[in-house]
Design a protein around this motif. Structure first.
Motif, short mmCIF file in Angstrom:
data_model
loop_
_atom_site.label_atom_id
_atom_site.label_comp_id
_atom_site.label_asym_id
_atom_site.label_seq_id
_atom_site.Cartn_x
_atom_site.Cartn_y
_atom_site.Cartn_z
N GLN A 88 81.75 -18.59 -7.80
CA GLN A 88 81.02 -18.59 -9.06
C GLN A 88 80.58 -20.01 -9.43
OE1 GLN A 88 84.15 -16.54 -11.16
NE2 GLN A 88 82.95 -14.64 -11.30
N MET A 89 81.46 -20.96 -9.16
CA MET A 89 81.11 -22.37 -9.42
C MET A 89 79.90 -22.78 -8.59
SD MET A 89 84.76 -24.31 -9.64
CE MET A 89 85.73 -24.27 -11.16
N LEU A 90 79.89 -22.38 -7.31
CA LEU A 90 78.76 -22.74 -6.45
C LEU A 90 77.48 -22.05 -6.92
CD1 LEU A 90 80.57 -22.70 -3.01
CD2 LEU A 90 79.56 -24.69 -4.11
N VAL A 98 76.65 -21.19 -10.03
CA VAL A 98 76.06 -21.77 -11.24
C VAL A 98 75.62 -23.21 -11.04
CG1 VAL A 98 77.35 -20.25 -12.77
CG2 VAL A 98 78.25 -22.55 -12.31
N GLU A 99 76.22 -23.88 -10.04
CA GLU A 99 75.86 -25.28 -9.81
C GLU A 99 74.42 -25.41 -9.30
OE1 GLU A 99 77.69 -27.11 -6.46
OE2 GLU A 99 77.52 -29.13 -7.29
N HIS A 129 79.57 -15.56 -14.00
CA HIS A 129 80.61 -15.85 -14.99
C HIS A 129 80.38 -17.11 -15.83
CE1 HIS A 129 84.62 -15.72 -16.76
NE2 HIS A 129 84.66 -17.01 -16.55
N PHE A 130 80.20 -18.23 -15.19
CA PHE A 130 80.05 -19.49 -15.94
C PHE A 130 78.59 -19.69 -16.38
CE2 PHE A 130 83.54 -20.40 -12.85
CZ PHE A 130 84.56 -20.52 -13.78
N PRO A 131 78.39 -20.50 -17.41
CA PRO A 131 77.00 -20.80 -17.80
C PRO A 131 76.27 -21.52 -16.67
CG PRO A 131 78.55 -21.56 -19.49
CD PRO A 131 79.36 -21.16 -18.30
N PHE A 166 73.90 -24.04 -14.62
CA PHE A 166 73.53 -25.45 -14.83
C PHE A 166 72.01 -25.63 -14.74
CE2 PHE A 166 77.75 -27.54 -13.25
CZ PHE A 166 78.44 -26.82 -14.21
N ILE A 180 74.74 -26.07 -1.09
CA ILE A 180 76.14 -26.00 -1.53
C ILE A 180 76.93 -27.20 -1.02
CG2 ILE A 180 76.22 -23.50 -1.86
CD1 ILE A 180 77.53 -23.43 1.00
N GLY A 192 79.92 -36.83 -8.03
CA GLY A 192 80.25 -35.82 -9.02
C GLY A 192 79.22 -34.70 -8.96
N ILE A 193 78.87 -34.19 -10.12
CA ILE A 193 77.92 -33.07 -10.17
C ILE A 193 76.53 -33.55 -9.76
CG2 ILE A 193 77.20 -33.27 -12.60
CD1 ILE A 193 78.30 -30.02 -10.83
N LYS A 221 75.96 -35.20 -7.03
CA LYS A 221 75.90 -35.33 -5.57
C LYS A 221 74.77 -34.47 -5.02
CE LYS A 221 78.95 -33.51 -2.49
NZ LYS A 221 80.09 -33.34 -1.58
N SER A 267 84.51 -37.88 -10.93
CA SER A 267 84.74 -37.03 -9.76
C SER A 267 83.82 -37.51 -8.64
CB SER A 267 84.42 -35.58 -10.09
OG SER A 267 84.32 -34.81 -8.90
N GLY A 297 82.87 -35.70 -6.24
CA GLY A 297 81.96 -34.60 -5.92
C GLY A 297 82.17 -34.01 -4.55
N ARG A 357 84.25 -31.04 -8.35
CA ARG A 357 82.87 -31.37 -8.68
C ARG A 357 82.34 -30.48 -9.80
NH1 ARG A 357 80.68 -30.23 -3.97
NH2 ARG A 357 79.81 -28.21 -4.57
N VAL A 358 82.50 -29.17 -9.62
CA VAL A 358 81.95 -28.26 -10.61
C VAL A 358 82.94 -28.05 -11.77
CG1 VAL A 358 80.84 -26.03 -10.95
CG2 VAL A 358 80.72 -27.13 -8.72
#
Lengths: 243, 615
Positions: A88-90, A92-93, A122-124, A126, A147, A171-172, A174, B501, B503, B509-510
């Motif tokens: 889910q994180m991937l 929404v990212e 699930h998550f909002p 991005f 990803i 971080g985000i 990347k 982070s 990343g 990261r997320v």
């Protein structure tokens, strides 16, 4: 001397010294979900989909060496729940819109989402701004689906000897970059014949004008869920997804 | 004037950068140092510079760009000629840094995070600059400016507008005080340079290691690994490249918000640090020592380099160092460039080798395969000072201090709501209460021990003790008075981790970004019990699946404050049911701006109702 053996969800799995948990499991026809792992490349352990519990500790199956007598938990509600959250994180990212993606049915991320019964993101979202690079005559780069598994980075460096891809930012922030001052794929030495052109597990690196030659619905993971393709014994034509 | 990319002609750039790349022998392992210095020459790192550097060090251009893109203090876009970065630690905020930054932006007529149109100045925040005992602080072109006030901010804006060079700004603004408040065995020691080193040589390698073993010294960087075990492992590990030898690395990347004790040791006890490095190198048989200094402490570099030059002149470094005919040893300083994760020892090694600061997969541990794949010991600044003391006074003496599990003393960096912020040295085992009493914290409701990745202690826990067996810490000790809002403290930490982070792995990261967004949602008044449950869920995932300690501990401060200070969260919740983060009216604001239309019909939801009611 006895063959070293680990216990994977209670099943004895023999392995040879130096193998990782992932390699031992794959050889035994047992599926451990993964995205950044590929048998042809050195493990990197970044996607964390292959997180298992080895002797009570959470580890990456793709980087952790197998040990004799090790007790590994893989297919458990706790681990699959964590994996679903990682998926889910991937989702929404990046910007993943399966119905219109030409990789649909051949995409590892999508296949795992089905396998692990991920019903919503699930998550909002991005909604990152990731412009497409269509400069190359043969290949399209759609960064929206990246990803950050680095398989193209590794393939281009280790097999093609070209170093076309690398990562920048952190971080985000990347993100994938290509090896050109202009930042465009057309200005690199990339070719459709490269190994790196065919390792992307999602739909970032796409050969132009071929997207729907094989219709959606008749593709690899449309035919059979990824877990079942793996579960077939080695040598029966179903030993793991083609990468 | 903004220097546009196209002004940097490739040939001109290559010529400008030639002295830089030559000074570093075109060595790809020195890439980070080359990038830093190239930026000093050019102001930022234009595309042509990255190409020129890649050619010089014979690396793929994308690799070079990837490294440049990783570090906060390296810029791929033009920056202002005055680059002002406010320290954004929670203690700086408590001292009014947010208001001061707004004031400066207002006076300079600029927006935070953007370069002024004439290219003169940019104002933004940076992670903790290690000045919590004398904040609020900022960095201007890399130089720290402490004890900010409204008057000082006004003067700064005048100097910037008059384009007065930073070197001509009042010298007293740049003074950094040591603020040593309590001295014990370390801070009270006035050893002469080389004394500890000579004592170690006089003892001999084996007896020295015995002393270290008897001292039971544990690393002061946070993890608390037994120093002797680490050294023994590196000493016994085979060198993959026999020519390369072993390495000794001093970790001076003190990035944990709220800690600044290494700054004081490097500023005023540098000889003890270098002696400790020499002792350690002698013990493990290293010929090369590397000190990795965080980019925020670049201002310490000239004095540290002078010190090293002096040691070379005095025969303490170099060929036959300290009179040992068979031992050549020297120390080199590498500067970081704004990346907290590089304090993790394997990320630090990656950075030392000129790469992105991404923690390595362990095993192998640095003691087996560290810098250049060779056996390497990485020790914290304070640990190495303690090594020097043990060489001087023996292991039994040291083991007699502190507790059984945690021998010796510990330096604490105390800041926040206290009368006397600064560095305090205590024997291990000191109670939180005692420390609070000594630093003048009259009305504390909580103490964050060990910085954001440590633990937040509430009033009922103040009888606990600073020691590895109770409350372990790398040194940060941040006090929050009864009037402080611990939700805002946790929110600041959440943003810190999202910013820092690396990343590399998905959960960190997320996850850190999701958590920061979640905290912002609660802060906006759109939170519900649902969001608190989400934070717990992400905490469990990060703890289990993250690649390194940063991700594993990123939610600790939230977890602690949620458990101990729940009302700070709950009074912000709009309802106990779900409230979406998506605000349709807010999303329409760009359309309103573009159409220059702000009448009630251009609004949606409650905002439209309010507007209509007002009408």
């Amino acid at each position: 001397m006895n063959t070293p053996t680990l216990l994977l969800d209670g099943l004895p799995v023999p392995f040879s010294v130096g193998q990782t948990i992932m390699e031992a499991a794959t050889a035994a026809g047992i599926f451990i979900p993964h995205l950044c792992h590929h048998p042809d490349f050195k493990p990197q352990g970044s996607c964390k989909l292959c997180t298992v519990k080895a002797n009570g500790r959470y580890v990456s199956a793709c980087t952790m060496p197998a040990k004799d007598g090790m007790e590994v938990e893989n297919n458990s509600p706790d681990l699959n729940d964590k994996r679903r959250t990682l998926l889910q994180m991937l989702f929404v990212e990046g910007n993943h819109f399966c119905p219109s993606c030409e990789k649909s049915g051949d995409c590892l991320l999508q296949a795992l989402a089905y396998e692990l019964e991920m019903l919503t993101a699930h998550f909002p979202q991005f909604y990152p701004d990731r412009p497409v690079d269509a400069s190359h005559p043969e290949v399209l780069l759609d960064f929206n689906r990246c990803i950050l598994c680095e398989l193209c980075v590794r393939a281009s460096r280790e097999v093609d000897g070209k170093n076309v891809f690398a990562l920048s930012g952190r971080g985000i922030g990347k993100h994938l970059i290509v090896n050109a001052e202009s930042g465009r794929l057309a200005d690199t030495g990339f070719s459709l014949a490269d190994k790196a052109a065919h390792v992307c597990p999602v739909g970032v690196i796409l050969a132009k004008r071929r997207g729907f030659l094989q219709p959606i619905g008749c593709r690899r993971y449309d035919r059979q869920p990824i877990g079942m393709q793996f579960a077939s014994p080695p040598g029966s034509g179903g030993n793991g997804p083609e990468h | 004037m903004v220097v546009a990319d196209e002004c940097f002609d490739a040939t001109a750039v290559a010529a400008l950068l030639q002295p830089v790349v030559d000074r570093h022998r075109r060595d790809p392992l020195r890439l980070l140092q080359i990038l830093r210095e190239a930026q000093e020459v050019l102001g930022y790192l234009p595309r042509t510079a990255l190409t020129a550097i890649a050619d010089a060090v014979e690396l793929p251009r994308a690799r070079v760009e990837g490294v440049a893109g990783f570090y906060s203090f390296l810029h791929l876009q033009p920056v202002g000629r005055y680059r002002i970065l406010f320290s954004d630690n929670v203690t700086d905020r408590m001292l009014g840094s947010v208001e001061l930054m707004d004031r400066l932006c207002h006076r300079l007529w600029i927006e935070r995070g953007k370069v002024s149109e004439d290219g003169l100045v940019s104002v933004d925040t940076t992670s903790c600059t290690g000045m919590c005992d004398q904040g609020p602080a900022l960095l201007v072109n890399g130089r720290p400016l402490t004890r900010l006030s409204a008057e000082r901010i006004d003067r700064i804006s005048e100097l910037v507008r008059a384009q007065v060079a930073v070197s001509d700004w009042p010298e007293e603004w740049f003074l950094v005080a040591d603020n040593i408040r309590r001295r014990d065995v370390l801070l009270a020691t006035a050893s002469t340079p080389g004394e500890a080193m000579r004592a170690a040589v006089a003892r001999g390698r084996e007896p020295l290691l015995d002393e270290l073993k008897r001292s039971n010294l544990r690393g002061r960087g946070g993890a608390g690994f037994t120093t002797h075990t680490k050294w023994e492992a590196a000493r016994c590990a085979p060198c993959r490249d026999p020519q390369g030898g072993r390495y000794l690395v001093c970790n001076a990347d003190e990035g944990e918000p709220g800690t600044f004790k290494d700054r004081v040791l490097l500023a005023s006890h540098a000889d003890l640090v270098f002696d400790g490095m020499s002792v350690a190198a002698f013990a493990i048989g290293a010929r090369q020592g590397l000190l990795y200094l965080r980019g925020e402490y670049a201002w310490l570099l000239p004095a540290l380099n002078e010190n090293l030059a002096r040691r070379r002149r005095n025969g303490l470094l170099g060929v036959a160092a300290c009179g040992q005919q068979d031992w050549n040893f020297d120390i080199d300083i590498h500067l970081g460039a704004g990346a907290y994760v590089c304090g993790e020892e394997t990320a630090l090694l990656e950075s030392l080798e000129g790469r992105r600061g991404v923690p390595r997969i362990r095993p192998p541990y640095p003691a087996q395969q560290g810098y250049r794949g060779q056996p390497t010991v990485v020790n914290n600044v304070e640990t190495l000072c303690k090594v020097g003391l043990i060489a001087l006074r023996g292991g039994d003496w040291f083991a007699g201090l502190g507790t059984k599990q945690s021998t010796g003393t510990k330096l604490l960096s105390i800041a926040g709501d206290v009368e006397s912020p600064g560095v305090y040295e205590y024997p291990f085992g000191v109670s939180i209460d005692q420390v609070l009493h000594d630093c003048g914290a009259g009305n504390a409701q909580a103490v964050q021990v060990g910085g954001p990745s440590g633990s937040c202690l509430a009033l009922h826990e103040f009888t606990r003790r600073i020691a590895f067996e109770d409350v372990p810490t790398a040194g940060a000790f941040t006090v929050f008075g009864a009037h402080r809002d611990l939700f805002e403290v946790a929110r600041n930490f959440a943003h810190f981790f999202a910013h820092e982070s690396c990343g590399f792995c998905t959960p960190c990261r997320v996850g850190t970004t999701l958590v920061a967004n979640c905290m912002d949602k609660i802060a906006r008044g759109d939170g519900s019990q649902y969001d608190i449950n989400e934070i717990f869920r992400i905490h469990r995932l990060l703890h289990a699946a993250s690649h390194c300690g940063l991700g594993q501990t990123a939610c600790n401060p939230l977890f602690d404050t949620l458990n101990k200070f729940r009302p700070a969260y709950e009074r912000r919740l709009r309802s106990l049911d779900f409230v979406p983060a998506f605000d349709l009216d807010q999303s329409l604001s760009i359309a309103r701006q573009m159409t220059v239309r702000d009448d009630p019909a251009a609004h949606f939801g409650p905002a439209a109702g309010v507007q209509r009611a007002e009408r």
